[in-house]
Design a protein around this motif. Structure first.
Motif, PDB file in Angstrom:
ATOM      1  N   GLU A   1      -5.639  -1.867  -5.847  1.00 45.02           N
ATOM      2  CA  GLU A   1      -5.667  -0.709  -6.751  1.00 45.02           C
ATOM      3  C   GLU A   1      -4.290  -0.446  -7.350  1.00 45.02           C
ATOM      4  N   ASN A   2      -3.222  -0.645  -6.574  1.00 44.64           N
ATOM      5  CA  ASN A   2      -1.871  -0.502  -7.129  1.00 44.64           C
ATOM      6  C   ASN A   2      -1.608  -1.558  -8.201  1.00 44.64           C
TER       7      ASN A   2
ATOM      8  N   ARG B   1      -7.249  -2.802  -0.075  1.00 39.50           N
ATOM      9  CA  ARG B   1      -7.840  -2.036  -1.179  1.00 39.50           C
ATOM     10  C   ARG B   1      -6.743  -1.312  -1.962  1.00 39.50           C
TER      11      ARG B   1
ATOM     12  N   GLU C   1      -5.868  -5.540 -17.269  1.00 37.26           N
ATOM     13  CA  GLU C   1      -6.740  -5.114 -16.165  1.00 37.26           C
ATOM     14  C   GLU C   1      -6.919  -6.255 -15.176  1.00 37.26           C
TER      15      GLU C   1
ATOM     16  N   PHE D   1     -13.523  -7.017  -5.269  1.00 34.61           N
ATOM     17  CA  PHE D   1     -12.855  -6.941  -6.569  1.00 34.61           C
ATOM     18  C   PHE D   1     -12.962  -8.226  -7.388  1.00 34.61           C
TER      19      PHE D   1
ATOM     20  N   ARG E   1      -3.890  -2.979 -10.015  1.00 40.69           N
ATOM     21  CA  ARG E   1      -4.719  -2.551 -11.159  1.00 40.69           C
ATOM     22  C   ARG E   1      -3.976  -1.519 -12.003  1.00 40.69           C
ATOM     23  N   ASP E   2      -3.357  -0.528 -11.342  1.00 37.06           N
ATOM     24  CA  ASP E   2      -2.625   0.522 -12.062  1.00 37.06           C
ATOM     25  C   ASP E   2      -1.407  -0.039 -12.784  1.00 37.06           C
TER      26      ASP E   2
ATOM     27  N   SER F   1       0.828  -1.213   0.000  1.00 30.26           N
ATOM     28  CA  SER F   1       0.000   0.000   0.000  1.00 30.26           C
ATOM     29  C   SER F   1       0.862   1.264   0.000  1.00 30.26           C
TER      30      SER F   1
END
Length: 138
Positions: A64-65, A60, A76, A103, A67-68, A33
């Motif tokens: 999200e990291n 989370r 994706e 997710f 995902r990026d 994170s």
């Protein structure tokens, strides 16, 4: 093969890329994170120095990291085929699993979750690495 360090993400704490593409597979390095400014999502320290760590917020942020990172490789989250998760404390499994379920579903990536003695920073509760399958466009 393509390897990439993504400038907008926290710089790896070693000489390794955020991801490496090998043919149609994308391998994402262990991700936490940690933010580009070296602070962490899911960490609060009050004026007395008491630290509060939040596995849900950290989970989370990790996803999200990832995902990026995948987006920078043209993929994706739905392209993930495997996720390996490292938790410092299995008592955090419930919170981690709850956010993970926001997710992914049963048709998501295969997953392994293990407890580890520690991670590279004392504020980290979780780290994840992943493999995605995204055929190269021809």
């Amino acid at each position: 093969m393509e390897s990439k360090v993504i400038e907008s993400k926290a710089r790896p704490r070693g000489r390794f890329p955020h991801f490496k593409r090998a043919g149609d597979f994308i391998f994402v390095s262990g991700t936490s994170s940690r933010l580009p400014d070296n602070t962490f999502v899911g960490v609060e320290v009050d004026e007395m120095g008491t630290t509060r760590l939040d596995v849900r917020a950290q989970t989370r942020a990790v996803i999200e990291n990832i995902r990026d990172i995948l987006a920078s490789a043209g993929a994706e989250l739905s392209d993930l085929v495997e996720i390996n998760t490292f938790l410092v404390n299995m008592n955090d499994f419930g919170g981690y699993n709850e956010v993970y379920g926001e997710f992914f579903s049963y048709d998501g990536p295969v997953r392994t979750t293990v407890a580890v003695h520690q991670l590279p920073h004392p504020h980290l509760l979780i780290e994840m690495k992943a493999v995605a399958y995204k055929p190269i466009s021809k």
